[in-house]
Design an enzyme around this catalytic site. Structure first.
Site, PDB file in Angstrom:
ATOM      1  N   HIS A 175       0.820  -1.208   0.000  1.00 41.60           N
ATOM      2  CA  HIS A 175       0.000   0.000   0.000  1.00 41.60           C
ATOM      3  C   HIS A 175       0.852   1.255   0.000  1.00 41.60           C
ATOM      4  CE1 HIS A 175       0.559  -1.553   4.152  1.00 41.60           C
ATOM      5  NE2 HIS A 175       1.005  -0.321   4.349  1.00 41.60           N
ATOM      6  N   GLN A 243      -4.303   4.259   3.876  1.00 42.05           N
ATOM      7  CA  GLN A 243      -3.305   3.428   3.196  1.00 42.05           C
ATOM      8  C   GLN A 243      -4.008   2.643   2.096  1.00 42.05           C
ATOM      9  OE1 GLN A 243      -1.973   1.834   7.075  1.00 42.05           O
ATOM     10  NE2 GLN A 243       0.125   2.076   6.346  1.00 42.05           N
ATOM     11  N   ARG A 273      13.660  -4.852   3.322  1.00 42.61           N
ATOM     12  CA  ARG A 273      12.664  -5.580   4.101  1.00 42.61           C
ATOM     13  C   ARG A 273      11.315  -5.382   3.409  1.00 42.61           C
ATOM     14  NH1 ARG A 273       8.996  -3.710   7.810  1.00 42.61           N
ATOM     15  NH2 ARG A 273       8.265  -5.139   9.411  1.00 42.61           N
ATOM     16  N   ASP A 275       7.937  -5.181   3.296  1.00 46.62           N
ATOM     17  CA  ASP A 275       6.890  -5.012   4.302  1.00 46.62           C
ATOM     18  C   ASP A 275       5.523  -5.364   3.727  1.00 46.62           C
ATOM     19  OD1 ASP A 275       6.308  -3.615   7.075  1.00 46.62           O
ATOM     20  OD2 ASP A 275       4.802  -2.874   5.667  1.00 46.62           O
ATOM     21  N   GLU A 317       8.879  -9.801   5.120  1.00 47.98           N
ATOM     22  CA  GLU A 317       8.159  -9.527   6.369  1.00 47.98           C
ATOM     23  C   GLU A 317       6.807 -10.234   6.253  1.00 47.98           C
ATOM     24  OE1 GLU A 317       5.368  -7.450   9.074  1.00 47.98           O
ATOM     25  OE2 GLU A 317       5.373  -7.104   6.915  1.00 47.98           O
ATOM     26  N   ASP A 387       6.873  -4.424  16.346  1.00 48.39           N
ATOM     27  CA  ASP A 387       5.449  -4.756  16.323  1.00 48.39           C
ATOM     28  C   ASP A 387       5.026  -5.459  17.612  1.00 48.39           C
ATOM     29  OD1 ASP A 387       4.090  -3.756  14.123  1.00 48.39           O
ATOM     30  OD2 ASP A 387       4.862  -5.298  12.784  1.00 48.39           O
TER      31      ASP A 387
END
Length: 637
Positions: A175, A243, A273, A275, A317, A387
């Protein structure tokens, strides 16, 4: 290689040496690239290949001499990221050192720890708050204004490279922020840019999708679609209303990300990474996660990078179930051709489970059931990250350990939120889902392991146990095999930071409780063994230094999980041509005596524990395991 491709390459590259290098890589990886884009984009594949070749050549020509040298070094040593000296440090730039220039002043600190990989979260320009902690990207080609400039980023990458430290950047694939220029152009009426997103005139299709979709943030972002007044359409918004999910079935989105990745690779980024990668493909009747096209797209992006900048790695991820996770490192036709790294979420969750229950049997079963990774890939092992902790424990693993999955997950949420009798933890419940009963947990390593409560009570014994729990957890993260991730502040046992409630940007997201600012005054006292932060720092540093001397911890080697004779103790063995290593981890606060025959049977006639530096006495009849002890044993003979 086709005559047309050969002609384009020859025209673009005048230097024979440059041309030969590019042609060799293109011949090696073009088949992977073509196969994957054919799978996703069908009849558009040849057109895409024709567009990609000059694009790759442009970025190849722009790549600096020192980065080309790094490409060559890593091509000749493809296991560089699997070596036992690898250690990652993960932090928010502004919470560690204010900005990118400030990072320069802290490089000695990172080098002292033995860091070889620095993940700075997140670096790209986000929308104004709220922005999901910076993961709602407004501009993929600009560094965050508060952190510095693109030049600062490039200078930092160069400084890190001189210290043999790789730089990792977050790249959000699923996104963009609604303020991103692609979304802005879509709202302005650009039909081309509307196709960059999933939009719908009415709720017919969204309602059909919702039947099988999950909610990521049920508390503050329920549902997966948002009505946009300007666009006059429903927009797919998995994470937050601001998003917008990208439409990866549009090949133009793929090309946009090729340009973004190669741009930053040429600025010195070593690791991307990826995501939210699990969410990028949508299909009716599914949960729109982990679909096969995700791996085709990753293979295509990786092939492009291998041709232009082979020093660069991908890290997936993907916080998903083990049977889904293994596909991000490659299965079947994608074996060894997708991401180089993936988070071992199951190991992280099971460590917390074992610490709470004082029982490693579920951890043993879960790891024994875990699929074997490709030898060319590596796990990213960790105990905490930025997280929350979601209790990804399968009902099947729980049943094999004699547990009820739902009940055990409920116990863990109660234990780590401090709502279980006798709990030493102090954490916060994050995103409770009333429909599913899912409750995730926020909290720092030390607060979840009891240090916060122990310090309040002034109980030195409880403080000691807390530090021992944290060192045990990191010993397993370091000893399992992979790239261990050290989350900022863990090395100093920093506690929960409750001041996040005073910041309007953070107050609604309690994950900021475990995202403290680095306490540099405390860090100056890190060598004081009379304090909890000194004990944690020195204990962790010792583990890191010990690890670097043990070839058995090279990530290409497997980890064999043995059947333990004591429920509280996890036993691993790592095979190696120079001699195997056996590891013991006591997940309880009680002294244990492990039967000595486990060493005799495996030929450990002169067993040496490298962590303590002591030999084990085979005549004792048992291996003494102190509370929360950890042993890395090889045969000295």
């Amino acid at each position: 290689m086709s005559f047309q491709a050969e002609s384009v390459i020859k025209k673009a590259l005048r230097s024979k040496a440059e041309r030969q290098m590019f042609e060799a890589r293109y011949q090696r990886y073009a088949p992977d690239l073509l196969a994957s884009i054919e799978s996703v984009y069908g009849h558009q594949a040849l057109r895409l290949m024709q567009e990609l070749l000059p694009l790759m050549l442009d970025f190849y020509k722009e790549r600096s001499e020192d980065l080309r040298q790094l490409d060559l070094e890593r091509m000749l040593r493809p296991d560089w990221f699997q070596e036992e000296n690898m250690l990652a440090y993960v932090c928010y730039t502004e919470r560690f050192a204010d900005d990118l220039q400030g990072i320069h002043q802290k490089l000695d600190y990172l080098s002292e720890l033995g860091v070889t990989y620095l993940h700075l979260m997140p670096l790209l320009q986000p929308r104004p708050a709220p922005n999901d902690g910076g993961y709602a990207v407004q501009d993929y080609l600009q560094v965050r204004e508060d952190l510095g400039t693109t030049e600062d980023m490039e200078q930092l990458a160069t400084a890190l490279r001189k210290r043999k430290i790789s730089l990792c950047m977050d790249l959000v694939l699923n996104h963009v922020a609604q303020e991103h220029q692609w979304a802005e152009k879509a709202r302005q009426g650009s039909e081309r840019h509307k196709e960059y997103f999933h939009t719908y005139l009415d709720r017919t299709l969204p309602d059909q999708y919702e039947r099988t979709l999950q909610e990521v943030f049920p508390d503050f972002a329920p549902g997966n679609f948002t009505w946009n007044e300007t666009l006059n359409r429903w927009v797919w918004t998995t994470f937050n209303s601001w998003q917008w999910d990208l439409n990866w079935s549009n090949s133009e989105v793929f090309l946009e990300f090729v340009k973004i990745i190669l741009y930053w690779a040429n600025k010195g980024v070593d690791v991307f990474r990826l995501d939210a990668i699990a969410f990028i493909w949508k299909r009716m009747g599914t949960d729109c996660q982990n679909l096969p096209e995700v791996h085709d797209i990753t293979q295509a992006l990786r092939a492009v990078v291998r041709i232009v900048a082979p020093a660069v790695l991908f890290k997936a991820e993907a916080i998903v179930a083990p049977d889904k996770l293994i596909h991000y490192l490659g299965r079947g036709q994608h074996y060894g051709k997708v991401s180089d790294l993936a988070y071992h979420n199951s190991l992280m969750v099971q460590i917390w489970s074992s610490l709470a229950s004082r029982n490693a049997f579920l951890l043993q079963k879960a790891l024994q059931n875990f699929p074997e990774k490709p030898t060319s890939a590596s796990w990213a092992t960790y105990i905490r990250c930025h997280d929350d902790i979601g209790w990804a424990i399968s009902d099947e693993d729980a049943a094999q350990a004699g547990l009820h999955g739902e009940s055990h997950r409920r116990f863990l949420s109660d234990f780590y939120s401090g709502n279980f009798s006798g709990s030493h933890a102090r954490g916060l419940v994050f995103q409770e889902n009333k429909r599913t009963g899912d409750r995730r947990i926020s909290g720092s390593l030390s607060s979840l392991n009891g240090l916060e409560i122990a310090l309040e009570q002034g109980d030195l014994h409880l403080q000691h146990l807390s530090i021992e729990r944290s060192l045990l957890a990191y010993a397993l993260v370091l000893g399992y095999g992979g790239i261990p991730l050290l989350y900022m502040g863990d090395e100093l046992a920093l506690p929960n930071d409750y001041s996040f409630t005073e910041n309007p940007e953070h107050a609604m997201d309690n994950r900021w409780v475990h995202r403290p600012r680095m306490d540099w005054n405390l860090a100056e006292k890190r060598h004081d063994p009379g304090t909890s932060y000194g004990q944690m720092f020195l204990g962790l540093k010792h583990l890191i230094e010990t690890r670097k001397m043990l070839p058995q911890l090279h990530a290409a080697q497997p980890a064999w999980v043995l059947n333990s004779e004591i429920p509280a103790v996890l036993v691993l063995e790592r095979p190696h041509p120079m001699g195997h290593m056996i590891q013991f981890y006591n997940f309880s606060e009680h002294h244990m005596q492990y039967p000595i025959h486990v060493l005799w049977e495996r030929g450990y006639t002169q067993p040496l524990d490298h962590i303590s530096g002591t030999h084990l006495d085979l005549h004792l009849g048992y291996i003494p395991l102190a509370p929360y002890s950890r042993l890395w044993v090889t045969n000295q003979g």
